[in-house]
Motif scaffolding. Sequence first.
Motif, mmCIF file in Angstrom:
data_model
loop_
_atom_site.group_PDB
_atom_site.id
_atom_site.type_symbol
_atom_site.label_atom_id
_atom_site.label_comp_id
_atom_site.label_asym_id
_atom_site.label_seq_id
_atom_site.Cartn_x
_atom_site.Cartn_y
_atom_site.Cartn_z
ATOM 1 N N GLY A 11 88.214 60.509 -62.134
ATOM 2 C CA GLY A 11 87.766 60.235 -60.763
ATOM 3 C C GLY A 11 88.354 61.254 -59.799
ATOM 4 N N LEU A 12 89.652 61.511 -59.941
ATOM 5 C CA LEU A 12 90.318 62.484 -59.056
ATOM 6 C C LEU A 12 89.703 63.873 -59.196
ATOM 7 C CD1 LEU A 12 94.070 61.423 -59.338
ATOM 8 C CD2 LEU A 12 92.771 61.677 -57.204
ATOM 9 N N VAL A 64 83.897 58.165 -57.559
ATOM 10 C CA VAL A 64 85.097 57.354 -57.785
ATOM 11 C C VAL A 64 84.961 56.629 -59.121
ATOM 12 C CG1 VAL A 64 85.757 56.982 -55.374
ATOM 13 C CG2 VAL A 64 84.095 55.443 -56.441
ATOM 14 N N ALA A 65 86.114 56.354 -59.748
ATOM 15 C CA ALA A 65 86.116 55.656 -61.036
ATOM 16 C C ALA A 65 87.258 54.646 -61.039
ATOM 17 C CB ALA A 65 86.284 56.654 -62.177
#
Lengths: 415, 415
Positions: free
Chosen positions: B254-255, B263-264
């Motif tokens: 995600g980052l 996003v995750a």
Amino acid sequence: MERILVGHRQLSYYLQAVNEIGKTTAGWNRLAYTEAERSAVQYFLEACEKIGLVTRVDSVGNAYARWEGVNPDLPVVLCGSHLDTVRNGGPLDGTYGVFAALEAVRTLKEQGITPYFPLEIVVFACEESSRFGVSTVGSKAVAGQLEADKVRRLMDRDGIVFDEAMVSWGYSFDRISEAARDDLLLFIEIHIEQGSTLESNGEQLGIVTGIAAPTRFQVTISGIASHSGATMMSYRRDALPAAAEFILAVERSGLAEEGYGTVATVGVCEVYPGAMNVIPGEVRLQVDVRGIESDSKQRVVNELRMSLDYICQKRRLEWSWNSLGDEAPVFMNIGLNQSVAEVCSERRISYRFMPSGAGHDAMNMARLCPSALIFVPSRGGISHNPAEDTDEEDLLLGVEVLCEVLKRQVMLGVI
Amino acid sequence: MERILVGHRQLSYYLQAVNEIGKTTAGWNRLAYTEAERSAVQYFLEACEKIGLVTRVDSVGNAYARWEGVNPDLPVVLCGSHLDTVRNGGPLDGTYGVFAALEAVRTLKEQGITPYFPLEIVVFACEESSRFGVSTVGSKAVAGQLEADKVRRLMDRDGIVFDEAMVSWGYSFDRISEAARDDLLLFIEIHIEQGSTLESNGEQLGIVTGIAAPTRFQVTISGIASHSGATMMSYRRDALPAAAEFILAVERSGLAEEGYGTVATVGVCEVYPGAMNVIPGEVRLQVDVRGIESDSKQRVVNELRMSLDYICQKRRLEWSWNSLGDEAPVFMNIGLNQSVAEVCSERRISYRFMPSGAGHDAMNMARLCPSALIFVPSRGGISHNPAEDTDEEDLLLGVEVLCEVLKRQVMLGVI
């Protein structure tokens, strides 16, 4: 009409019969002080009465079967284990030790032995912590080490308090002192290893040198619960990745101390609120660290405290750490262990002296009287799982050794 | 007797009144099709009737309040949101959008406007996935996109099936087609941001360009449950440290895609059997990946599949991966967005065009008719949490913009 078979074949009959109780498709469920566990105890008592033993149940639910000795006033040789299981547990943990003891006594009777010392078999109540979060309650009471006030109000998942569960069977914390004993000569427990050391090394029997009592604690990591779609990654205060780092730190610190036999486990991980569209705001972990070397265990605990603080500072999270118990390792009796080793040597049974990572009733009994703990191998090291298994041959070898050791003890000074 | 205040101050009165329903010490609980949610809908209907709107509830429980236009046969300008909440949710998610719409309509009425097009307010049923694991059910039905057979037998925590929950209120999947509409001119939803982008950038309003519909999956990691004390570290097949590595892989992926707004999140992590003295044999994770850039989202999913396989191979564990949904991003109407931006510019309200990470009913409506989604700031970006909050000033500014945009739309071609 129950068949009484010659030799040790009766063992598998006992195990099969008792394991009809609490059996489910997911495993065995005979949690402490439940109908199922008490039915198993009842089965034990009746099986003992059938071979002429005198039975009783004490004030906390420990069950005894006594074979009177030539001299009833002499201290008692005690042997046994427990019949309660974890949730979805296996068929041998505890259960094997109880019926191995019964089968050993039955064999001694069949051999026409007359014990000089009284010999008793015990089924300890509430050995597993699965129902109330507290373990070896029965043997603690026998050893006079149960702190009733710390245990009394513990609650199970269904909101039933320990106290009430006991009272419903006619037992009580109020009469706890009646369960304590001061008339024991020694205690012997036989148990499955629940690990794979014996199997991996191709050995038939383990003689336990010491028991690594657990240090347990709960860690709570608190962040901020927020919307999983709307909160960009770098604005998050997600408690779960922090918990993940801590879980890996626990594993690493256990691995680093493997040479000392220390183990570290996160067995419980609860995520709140636990919805797919919410970033976890809080995670609660329960950690179990065990080792027979106090220094090694302490190094693990110290390192985990530092890791937790580092992880949470880095991630701008809060943490708390609550001790759930910190017991010191306990050592078994060297003389008794030597007697077990002698029997093995004479019969060319391969054995090893080894520590026990799992806690057992023998841990409390060792504080009361000379005690021994004997292991038989566990297939694949699997335990606390319905796949728990031991080769029939190994189970019977365990009974054979136990039988011979008991014989030498009850005839001590006579033969 | 209900007070009718001048201007937008009525909004806080509405919000306070409706938020008495389902309020608990842990947050707001108005789960879809529960007594609490339906009571809130009832409150909405009565509040609408008080200002002369005509109400109805459709076959799946969507509630409408209609202000007839000069020409009743013209397509409808629709505005609204939802009143159901997540477990222990906040007071504004959805709820603000419903009563902002009502307050806008009340204000237009007070101003003596006569709408040329009919104007309706809608409360969509079951926007949140918290009860049955499926979201935006009401708006899917309106857009003719609800696959009834995939939803019908979903079960809540109490074992109540979706079908039965609906039928108990007189709604039914069998009459789902009656909820579909083909008479809409456009749809506008106003909602709290549920993130901190507006707050961090000091902006008053967000105009959503597109909605990042989630890709969701469940990962199950299977090892071997065994005794935490008796199994040496290197013999373990512990599912939890593997899950921990995967949780960190989700965060990392995600980052890495943050620049694309992807996003995750792992929001659900269930450990079995979940006892302190048992090494976890199985962990189930639920993962939510969102992004408006399909390529970016796909990169995350691909990387996670590879990571999972690598982690489990390395640790000799089994894994499975089950898709729980994979929706494509949806884009809002450029013309409508431009109209919102014009209103903001004229009134010197600072705004930004931005993607929405959270799913909304507008996502389904955009497939049916030109749609817009407007955000007001969320304090601290907090949502799905009782601490969810927005400055009163920002809430009222949202109503002001909505009111003006609606006015221009219902008078389209007239003023």
